[in-house]
Enzyme design. Sequence first.
Site, short mmCIF file in Angstrom:
data_model
loop_
_atom_site.label_atom_id
_atom_site.label_comp_id
_atom_site.label_asym_id
_atom_site.label_seq_id
_atom_site.Cartn_x
_atom_site.Cartn_y
_atom_site.Cartn_z
N GLY A 114 -21.12 52.13 33.92
CA GLY A 114 -21.01 53.09 35.01
C GLY A 114 -22.06 52.83 36.07
O GLY A 114 -22.81 51.85 35.99
N LYS A 121 -17.65 43.79 39.25
CA LYS A 121 -18.33 44.53 40.33
C LYS A 121 -19.61 43.83 40.76
O LYS A 121 -20.00 43.91 41.93
CB LYS A 121 -18.59 45.97 39.89
CG LYS A 121 -19.48 46.14 38.66
CD LYS A 121 -20.94 46.34 39.00
CE LYS A 121 -21.79 46.46 37.75
NZ LYS A 121 -23.22 46.71 38.07
N ARG A 175 -37.99 41.12 20.92
CA ARG A 175 -38.61 39.89 20.42
C ARG A 175 -40.07 39.76 20.85
O ARG A 175 -40.87 39.18 20.14
CB ARG A 175 -37.82 38.67 20.92
CG ARG A 175 -36.45 38.53 20.29
CD ARG A 175 -35.79 37.24 20.70
NE ARG A 175 -35.59 37.13 22.14
CZ ARG A 175 -35.03 36.09 22.75
NH1 ARG A 175 -34.62 35.06 22.04
NH2 ARG A 175 -34.88 36.08 24.06
#
Length: 324
Positions: free
Chosen positions: A134, A189, A33
């Site tokens: 990951g 996490k 943007r």
Amino acid sequence: MPEKVAVLGSGSWGTALAIHLSRVGFEPTICARNLDTINEINNEHQNRSYLHGIAIPEIIKATANLADALVDTQMIIIALPAQTIKEFVSNVESELFKNKLVLIAAKGIDALSLEFLSEIVASKLKTSVGVISGPNYAFEVALGLPARTVIASANLHEAQKYSELMTNHNFKCEYSNDLRGVELLGAVKNVLAIGCGIVRGLEIGDNAVASFFNNGINEIRLLLEHFGGKADTMFSAAGMGDLILSCTSFKLRNHNLGIELGSNKIQVEEILSRPQLVEGFKTTFSLKKLLDQKDISLPIFNLIYQVLSGEEPIDAFRSANIWL
């Protein structure tokens, strides 16, 4: 000719993914943007706001026009902040995404609906959806340093296809059909990383950090089981790999926020005044609502919520009960 791919979002992770994709033979277009960022990528081959000092390959282009970015693409990566994704997909033409694989590179749970991001995207765009997750520190991926990740989709064939296409000698992509498990691990996490950072900041010893981390892992294992994730996913790059990086690295924002809180460098009430909230802070509140809704009690994650919500002081982390 190189296969075209669109990356929606020009932050550090979106830009790093575009750089990696160019290395493995794709022709990426970043949809952004901010016109200054677009011009900087196209003309100076830099994104100084997020990856200062990293050269962006000339094959990577940037545009503000979503339709232009999606032309002739088979894969689209959404690398927007987690809490903006529902609004984004609610305001785009779903036909633009027809018959394309949409990979979500954000990690979190929607704060209002308590939906997982893949549920939101699949519902709104009516196309195949996956996630990429990951232990991936964006700056290192952009540099081409060794890393490992997981592409998960209910369509295992697509997950395998794109994991193989995105793998090179320094970037290994695993593939999985455990979409819910990979997505859940990616969200929670960040919450545990804040908690581990608080314990680290309190300077009560490495044993305490390890014990807190271990108890948090046990609670995540229970969550994974409750939400139908596969046990093996816990030991993938999207599981333990990402948890270890997020909960120990001094380069990552969620862990560092916890350290600041634990060492009294910042007060909880000051966090909201920051220009950009870390995803783990927002996910803490979404996760708490979700756990209450499902009547699940997790002491470690509840403690993190109580401290971040102001219900308990930081010193509540010193309680011996959480080490048992």
